[in-house]
Design an enzyme around this catalytic site. Structure first.
Site, PDB file in Angstrom:
ATOM      1  N   GLU A   1      52.476  49.449  31.995  1.00 50.76           N
ATOM      2  CA  GLU A   1      50.905  49.341  31.968  1.00 50.76           C
ATOM      3  C   GLU A   1      50.444  50.514  32.766  1.00 50.76           C
ATOM      4  O   GLU A   1      50.626  51.129  33.746  1.00 50.76           O
ATOM      5  CB  GLU A   1      50.344  48.204  32.960  1.00 50.76           C
ATOM      6  CG  GLU A   1      48.878  48.044  32.898  1.00 50.76           C
ATOM      7  CD  GLU A   1      48.391  46.584  33.577  1.00 50.76           C
ATOM      8  OE1 GLU A   1      49.216  46.379  34.771  1.00 50.76           O
ATOM      9  OE2 GLU A   1      47.601  45.991  33.100  1.00 50.76           O
TER      10      GLU A   1
ATOM     11  N   CYS B   1      43.056  44.427  32.350  1.00 55.79           N
ATOM     12  CA  CYS B   1      44.399  43.781  32.105  1.00 55.79           C
ATOM     13  C   CYS B   1      44.670  43.487  30.687  1.00 55.79           C
ATOM     14  O   CYS B   1      45.947  43.756  30.177  1.00 55.79           O
ATOM     15  CB  CYS B   1      44.298  42.780  32.890  1.00 55.79           C
ATOM     16  SG  CYS B   1      43.390  41.376  32.377  1.00 55.79           S
TER      17      CYS B   1
HETATM   18  P1  NAP Z   1      47.078  45.117  43.234  1.00 56.95           P
HETATM   19  O1  NAP Z   1      47.616  45.825  44.179  1.00 56.95           O
HETATM   20  O2  NAP Z   1      48.097  44.182  42.407  1.00 56.95           O
HETATM   21  O3  NAP Z   1      45.872  44.288  43.800  1.00 56.95           O
HETATM   22  C1  NAP Z   1      45.144  43.129  43.621  1.00 56.95           C
HETATM   23  C2  NAP Z   1      44.653  42.445  44.678  1.00 56.95           C
HETATM   24  O4  NAP Z   1      45.968  42.082  45.661  1.00 56.95           O
HETATM   25  C3  NAP Z   1      43.949  43.168  45.881  1.00 56.95           C
HETATM   26  O5  NAP Z   1      42.816  42.477  46.361  1.00 56.95           O
HETATM   27  C4  NAP Z   1      44.982  43.622  46.625  1.00 56.95           C
HETATM   28  O6  NAP Z   1      44.463  44.121  47.856  1.00 56.95           O
HETATM   29  C5  NAP Z   1      45.797  42.276  46.880  1.00 56.95           C
HETATM   30  N1  NAP Z   1      47.098  42.503  47.330  1.00 56.95           N
HETATM   31  C6  NAP Z   1      47.834  43.844  47.514  1.00 56.95           C
HETATM   32  N2  NAP Z   1      48.970  43.776  48.037  1.00 56.95           N
HETATM   33  C7  NAP Z   1      49.212  42.196  48.314  1.00 56.95           C
HETATM   34  C8  NAP Z   1      50.118  41.278  49.120  1.00 56.95           C
HETATM   35  N3  NAP Z   1      51.069  41.831  49.538  1.00 56.95           N
HETATM   36  N4  NAP Z   1      49.818  40.097  49.194  1.00 56.95           N
HETATM   37  C9  NAP Z   1      48.639  39.610  48.545  1.00 56.95           C
HETATM   38  N5  NAP Z   1      47.491  40.383  48.302  1.00 56.95           N
HETATM   39  C10 NAP Z   1      47.857  41.676  47.971  1.00 56.95           C
HETATM   40  O7  NAP Z   1      46.481  45.794  42.246  1.00 56.95           O
HETATM   41  P2  NAP Z   1      45.965  47.455  42.653  1.00 56.95           P
HETATM   42  O8  NAP Z   1      46.409  48.108  43.549  1.00 56.95           O
HETATM   43  O9  NAP Z   1      44.436  47.287  42.635  1.00 56.95           O
HETATM   44  O10 NAP Z   1      46.159  48.316  40.965  1.00 56.95           O
HETATM   45  C11 NAP Z   1      47.459  48.547  40.900  1.00 56.95           C
HETATM   46  C12 NAP Z   1      47.762  48.345  39.481  1.00 56.95           C
HETATM   47  O11 NAP Z   1      47.846  47.069  39.256  1.00 56.95           O
HETATM   48  C13 NAP Z   1      46.848  48.954  38.329  1.00 56.95           C
HETATM   49  O12 NAP Z   1      47.393  50.481  38.129  1.00 56.95           O
HETATM   50  C14 NAP Z   1      47.263  48.113  37.113  1.00 56.95           C
HETATM   51  O13 NAP Z   1      48.475  48.499  36.481  1.00 56.95           O
HETATM   52  C15 NAP Z   1      47.322  46.864  37.758  1.00 56.95           C
HETATM   53  N6  NAP Z   1      46.143  45.863  37.759  1.00 56.95           N
HETATM   54  C16 NAP Z   1      45.895  44.873  36.969  1.00 56.95           C
HETATM   55  C17 NAP Z   1      44.819  44.075  36.729  1.00 56.95           C
HETATM   56  C18 NAP Z   1      44.907  43.073  36.168  1.00 56.95           C
HETATM   57  O14 NAP Z   1      43.450  42.480  35.764  1.00 56.95           O
HETATM   58  N7  NAP Z   1      45.938  42.450  35.431  1.00 56.95           N
HETATM   59  C19 NAP Z   1      43.664  44.442  37.789  1.00 56.95           C
HETATM   60  C20 NAP Z   1      44.011  45.614  38.728  1.00 56.95           C
HETATM   61  C21 NAP Z   1      45.152  46.442  38.583  1.00 56.95           C
HETATM   62  P3  NAP Z   1      44.160  45.568  48.132  1.00 56.95           P
HETATM   63  O15 NAP Z   1      42.905  46.049  47.300  1.00 56.95           O
HETATM   64  O16 NAP Z   1      43.883  45.918  49.680  1.00 56.95           O
HETATM   65  O17 NAP Z   1      45.275  46.309  47.856  1.00 56.95           O
END
Ligand code: NAP
Ligand code: MG
Length: 503
Positions: free
Chosen positions: A405, A308
């Site tokens: 990002e 992040c």
């Molecule tokens: P994400 O979709 O934000 O997922 C993070 C967590 O939230 C996961 O456990 C996910 O479950 C859950 N989640 C998804 N939709 C939700 C909802 N509607 N309500 C509650 N929880 C929910 O991130 P990602 O898909 O893993 O990654 C996508 C992008 O996010 C990356 O490309 C990056 O830009 C960003 N990211 C940022 C960080 C950070 O540390 N800031 C970390 C990871 C990713 P699921 O796994 O089942 O989707």
């Protein structure tokens, strides 16, 4: 050119990791291991070999309801009855168990995320253990204060109590699964809360192993519950639940917004949101380049850029620009890509086919828009989701490659001429998570550190993380802080008790 990848052999797997993968996976609800969940199962994959690792239960609303009930019972029952020193003891025991299982956890984390297991063993897993130890220390130090009223000090005896907020849900991403689990669970437990953890769907395995260690550590049933499942089902159910008093989240800004909406539409549950970033690394011409150049490379290539606070925008003072860009590109070209269990691997693959597709298409689109690819720019290897460490220059600062990002090992390099210039450019983003400043001039370092809008500023350093150091974002990088006393206070409510004592 396709990079040479160091793949691993399944025979490199530890016996205890193989045994864990082979046995049925169970979520943890109220101290019971539950193998069957409403959503059936889903598959966790090794992103280095693109092979299945394990089937894990897909928790949905029914399991969320049961876990919230169990967490509520523990919050009002056994965990509340346990004295702070007892709660601290459970947390210290868990930290010891993490250290005892360090190599196993590191390999499991490596297999599930793709990151080199030797890096997880040196950084991720011990840091998680230290976070449990650190917050175990706070469990016995929670306190309120006494105070005098401003308008009527003689008539009232007034004190505040710091009380646990209640049942906490932790929803975490896939980039540092085990450490993130500790970041969510440890401060909540120290405050006296109980927890339901939902790991990311891509990386459920070390959370399930942590559930076993939680039971072994002797926490009362229901104090920590672990639900593997999808964000749109299990995650959304937690965010909308009236029985969840606080949700602590790390992940994308888009999902952070959904969680804020769900909180607003349900019970206004308290939120900590650690969201995305596009953090600047600023190198002045008077910096110690032998340190600044490798740090700028590590800032974006570390964990394959899936961080992040990745230093994804590099700003170099014009007179040093060519030297720094060449230096960072050379380091990227020399990095060894490989699978988790290969000791020679320096960088793992991206998390998933989706992430590889996303990063590749962002770089392709930038190229079509005229951006120069100094190094990297393509997928690495013919198997696994590897992407080469990439340095890009000549971009429009307002273009999506420079503002969104990327979450991959892709650096956007730009130049600047003076201090005012650089502060404006560094702050020209919707994010505000971190910034790194490299200069030999201490006065300038502090001036720029004060002017940059970011929750963490590292001077002649990058990525300083410590359990006692608050971390979190300005602007769209989130709400609140993790770590330190700020991270503890995020799980406490203040109650003000005023007793009339006047005549
Ligand atoms: P994400 O979709 O934000 O997922 C993070 C967590 O939230 C996961 O456990 C996910 O479950 C859950 N989640 C998804 N939709 C939700 C909802 N509607 N309500 C509650 N929880 C929910 O991130 P990602 O898909 O893993 O990654 C996508 C992008 O996010 C990356 O490309 C990056 O830009 C960003 N990211 C940022 C960080 C950070 O540390 N800031 C970390 C990871 C990713 P699921 O796994 O089942 O989707
Ligand atoms: Mg996986």
């Amino acid at each position: 050119m396709t990079r040479h990848i160091l793949y691993h052999e399944l025979s490199d797997m530890r016996e205890d990791v193989r045994a864990f993968l082979d046995r049925p996976k169970a979520i943890l609800i109220g101290g019971e291991f539950v193998e069957k969940a409403s959503g059936g199962t889903f598959t966790s994959e090794d992103p280095g070999l693109e092979t299945a690792l394990a089937e894990v239960p897909a928790a949905e609303q029914a399991e969320v309801d049961a876990a919230v009930d169990a967490a509520r019972s523990a919050f009002e029952g056994e965990w509340a009855k346990m004295v702070p020193a007892g709660r601290a003891g459970c947390m210290f025991k868990l930290a010891d168990l993490i250290y005892q299982n360090l190599d196993q956890l590191a390999q499991l984390e490596g297999l599930d995320t793709g990151k080199p297991a030797h890096i997880a063993a040196a950084l991720d897993i011990p840091f998680a253990a230290e976070v449990f130890k650190y917050y175990g220390g706070w469990a016995t130090k929670v306190r309120g204060s006494t105070l005098d009223l401003a308008l009527n000090p003689e008539q009232f005896h007034v004190y505040t109590r710091a009380e646990p907020v209640g049942v906490v849900a932790g929803v975490i991403p896939w980039n540092y699964p085990f450490a993130q689990a500790a970041f969510k669970i440890a401060p909540a437990l120290a405050a006296g809360c109980t927890v339901i953890l939902k790991p990311a769907e891509q990386t459920p395995l070390t959370a399930l192993r942590l559930a076993e260690l939680v039971v072994e550590a002797g926490f009362p049933a229901g104090t920590v519950n672990v639900l593997t499942g999808f964000g749109h089902t299990a995650g959304a159910a937690l965010a909308a639940h009236h029985g969840v008093d606080k949700l602590t989240f790390t992940g994308s800004t888009d999902v952070g917004r959904l969680i804020a909406e769900a909180s607003a539409k349900s019970n206004l549950k308290r939120l900590t949101l650690e969201l995305g970033g596009k953090s600047p690394v600023i190198i002045f011409a008077d910096a110690d380049m032998d340190k600044a150049i490798p740090a700028a490379a590590a800032a974006i290539f570390g964990n394959s850029g899936q961080v992040c606070n990745a230093g994804s925008r590099l700003f170099v003072e014009a007179s040093a620009y060519d030297r720094v860009i060449e230096g960072v590109a050379e380091i990227g070209k020399g990095m060894q890509l490989g699978c988790a269990m290969n000791a020679g691997s320096e960088l793992g693959p991206l998390m998933s086919a989706t992430q590889l597709q996303r990063v590749s298409s962002m770089v392709e689109e930038a190229q079509r828009a005229g951006v120069t690819v100094v190094s990297g720019g393509s997928q690495g290897g013919d198997k696994g989701y590897f992407f080469e460490p990439t340095v890009l220059t000549d971009m429009d600062p307002a273009s999506s490659i420079a503002t969104d990002e990327i979450f991959g090992p892709v650096l956007c390099a730009m130049t600047f001429n003076d201090d005012d210039d650089i502060v404006a450019a560094a702050n020209d983003t919707n994010f505000g998570l971190a910034a790194s400043i490299w200069t030999g001039n201490p006065g300038r370092a502090h001036r720029v550190a004060h002017a940059v809008k970011a929750g963490a500023v590292w001077v002649n350093a990058f990525g300083v993380f410590d359990p006692n150091l608050p971390f979190g974002g300005y602007k769209e990088s989130g709400w609140g802080r993790e770590f330190g006393i700020e991270g503890l206070n995020a799980f406490l409510e203040t109650k003000a008790v005023s007793m009339h004592i006047g005549a």
